[in-house]
Design a protein around this motif. Structure first.
Motif, PDB file in Angstrom:
ATOM      1  N   LEU A  15      49.576  41.387  28.139  1.00 22.13           N
ATOM      2  CA  LEU A  15      48.702  40.207  28.159  1.00 22.13           C
ATOM      3  C   LEU A  15      48.919  39.249  29.330  1.00 22.13           C
ATOM      4  CD1 LEU A  15      48.318  39.446  24.352  1.00 22.13           C
ATOM      5  CD2 LEU A  15      46.620  40.367  25.927  1.00 22.13           C
ATOM      6  N   PRO A  16      50.155  38.975  29.796  1.00 19.76           N
ATOM      7  CA  PRO A  16      50.265  38.091  30.960  1.00 19.76           C
ATOM      8  C   PRO A  16      49.524  38.638  32.188  1.00 19.76           C
ATOM      9  CG  PRO A  16      52.371  38.214  29.843  1.00 19.76           C
ATOM     10  CD  PRO A  16      51.482  39.258  29.206  1.00 19.76           C
ATOM     11  N   VAL A  17      49.584  39.944  32.409  1.00 17.07           N
ATOM     12  CA  VAL A  17      48.876  40.544  33.546  1.00 17.07           C
ATOM     13  C   VAL A  17      47.370  40.475  33.332  1.00 17.07           C
ATOM     14  CG1 VAL A  17      48.494  42.657  34.868  1.00 17.07           C
ATOM     15  CG2 VAL A  17      50.794  42.064  34.119  1.00 17.07           C
ATOM     16  N   ILE A  18      46.918  40.773  32.136  1.00 17.17           N
ATOM     17  CA  ILE A  18      45.480  40.734  31.837  1.00 17.17           C
ATOM     18  C   ILE A  18      44.940  39.315  32.004  1.00 17.17           C
ATOM     19  CG2 ILE A  18      43.764  40.992  30.000  1.00 17.17           C
ATOM     20  CD1 ILE A  18      45.515  43.383  29.003  1.00 17.17           C
ATOM     21  N   ARG A  19      45.660  38.341  31.513  1.00 17.82           N
ATOM     22  CA  ARG A  19      45.195  36.948  31.648  1.00 17.82           C
ATOM     23  C   ARG A  19      45.241  36.484  33.103  1.00 17.82           C
ATOM     24  NH1 ARG A  19      46.975  34.046  26.029  1.00 17.82           N
ATOM     25  NH2 ARG A  19      45.820  35.490  24.714  1.00 17.82           N
ATOM     26  N   THR A  20      46.219  36.966  33.858  1.00 15.18           N
ATOM     27  CA  THR A  20      46.271  36.658  35.287  1.00 15.18           C
ATOM     28  C   THR A  20      45.047  37.253  35.980  1.00 15.18           C
ATOM     29  OG1 THR A  20      48.689  36.555  35.278  1.00 15.18           O
ATOM     30  CG2 THR A  20      47.612  36.960  37.408  1.00 15.18           C
ATOM     31  N   GLN A  21      44.751  38.499  35.670  1.00 17.21           N
ATOM     32  CA  GLN A  21      43.584  39.179  36.247  1.00 17.21           C
ATOM     33  C   GLN A  21      42.305  38.415  35.927  1.00 17.21           C
ATOM     34  OE1 GLN A  21      43.265  43.306  35.115  1.00 17.21           O
ATOM     35  NE2 GLN A  21      41.088  43.355  35.509  1.00 17.21           N
ATOM     36  N   ASP A  22      42.144  38.019  34.673  1.00 14.96           N
ATOM     37  CA  ASP A  22      40.943  37.287  34.259  1.00 14.96           C
ATOM     38  C   ASP A  22      40.834  35.933  34.968  1.00 14.96           C
ATOM     39  OD1 ASP A  22      40.365  39.400  32.571  1.00 14.96           O
ATOM     40  OD2 ASP A  22      41.016  38.361  30.742  1.00 14.96           O
ATOM     41  N   ALA A  23      41.964  35.246  35.116  1.00 17.02           N
ATOM     42  CA  ALA A  23      41.948  33.934  35.773  1.00 17.02           C
ATOM     43  C   ALA A  23      41.596  34.071  37.247  1.00 17.02           C
ATOM     44  CB  ALA A  23      43.298  33.246  35.605  1.00 17.02           C
ATOM     45  N   ILE A  24      42.187  35.048  37.926  1.00 15.00           N
ATOM     46  CA  ILE A  24      41.939  35.232  39.354  1.00 15.00           C
ATOM     47  C   ILE A  24      40.486  35.637  39.613  1.00 15.00           C
ATOM     48  CG2 ILE A  24      42.465  36.790  41.295  1.00 15.00           C
ATOM     49  CD1 ILE A  24      45.420  36.417  40.613  1.00 15.00           C
ATOM     50  N   ALA A  25      39.883  36.349  38.684  1.00 14.38           N
ATOM     51  CA  ALA A  25      38.490  36.779  38.853  1.00 14.38           C
ATOM     52  C   ALA A  25      37.555  35.589  39.053  1.00 14.38           C
ATOM     53  CB  ALA A  25      38.043  37.613  37.662  1.00 14.38           C
ATOM     54  N   GLY A  26      37.911  34.423  38.526  1.00 20.26           N
ATOM     55  CA  GLY A  26      37.064  33.243  38.652  1.00 20.26           C
ATOM     56  C   GLY A  26      37.451  32.314  39.792  1.00 20.26           C
ATOM     57  N   LEU A  27      38.403  32.732  40.635  1.00 19.94           N
ATOM     58  CA  LEU A  27      38.880  31.864  41.713  1.00 19.94           C
ATOM     59  C   LEU A  27      38.369  32.336  43.071  1.00 19.94           C
ATOM     60  CD1 LEU A  27      42.588  31.354  40.568  1.00 19.94           C
ATOM     61  CD2 LEU A  27      40.558  30.005  39.987  1.00 19.94           C
ATOM     62  N   ALA A  28      38.445  31.441  44.033  1.00 19.62           N
ATOM     63  CA  ALA A  28      38.007  31.744  45.393  1.00 19.62           C
ATOM     64  C   ALA A  28      39.185  32.231  46.225  1.00 19.62           C
ATOM     65  CB  ALA A  28      37.409  30.493  46.032  1.00 19.62           C
ATOM     66  N   PRO A  29      38.920  33.069  47.229  1.00 14.74           N
ATOM     67  CA  PRO A  29      39.992  33.478  48.138  1.00 14.74           C
ATOM     68  C   PRO A  29      40.692  32.257  48.725  1.00 14.74           C
ATOM     69  CG  PRO A  29      38.046  34.809  48.518  1.00 14.74           C
ATOM     70  CD  PRO A  29      37.643  33.708  47.571  1.00 14.74           C
ATOM     71  N   GLY A  30      42.016  32.309  48.762  1.00 16.60           N
ATOM     72  CA  GLY A  30      42.810  31.188  49.271  1.00 16.60           C
ATOM     73  C   GLY A  30      43.287  30.243  48.193  1.00 16.60           C
ATOM     74  N   ASP A  31      42.644  30.257  47.019  1.00 21.55           N
ATOM     75  CA  ASP A  31      43.120  29.432  45.911  1.00 21.55           C
ATOM     76  C   ASP A  31      44.497  29.911  45.484  1.00 21.55           C
ATOM     77  OD1 ASP A  31      40.811  27.936  45.859  1.00 21.55           O
ATOM     78  OD2 ASP A  31      40.065  28.737  43.957  1.00 21.55           O
TER      79      ASP A  31
END
Length: 77
Positions: A15-31
């Motif tokens: 779950l920590p990896v899955i939630r990280t993946q989900d969070a990054i999917a909504g961010l912009a490059p460089g964030d």
């Protein structure tokens, strides 16, 4: 560049990896994303996922059980 936080404390692999993946999917490059977790497996799992997916782990800090992994989002967001 914006800094975001993800609370992945008290959940276990994967779950920590899955939630990280989900969070990054909504961010912009460089964030940046600071992931706070307590699963010791995340120390290897999240950096491995980042390397495979083009994101950069800036640092990892551990204080007792708590782990903070700071990630810079790569070009694919």
């Amino acid at each position: 560049m914006t800094v975001h936080e993800l609370d992945a404390r008290n959940i276990l692999c994967p779950l920590p990896v899955i939630r990280t993946q989900d969070a990054i999917a909504g961010l912009a490059p460089g964030d940046e994303l600071c992931v706070f977790c307590t699963d010791p497996g995340a120390i290897q799992d999240i950096p491995t996922w980042c390397r495979i997916n083009g994101h950069q782990v800036l640092d990892i800090e551990q204080d007792g059980r708590e782990i903070r992994i700071r990630i810079r989002v790569g070009g694919d967001g």
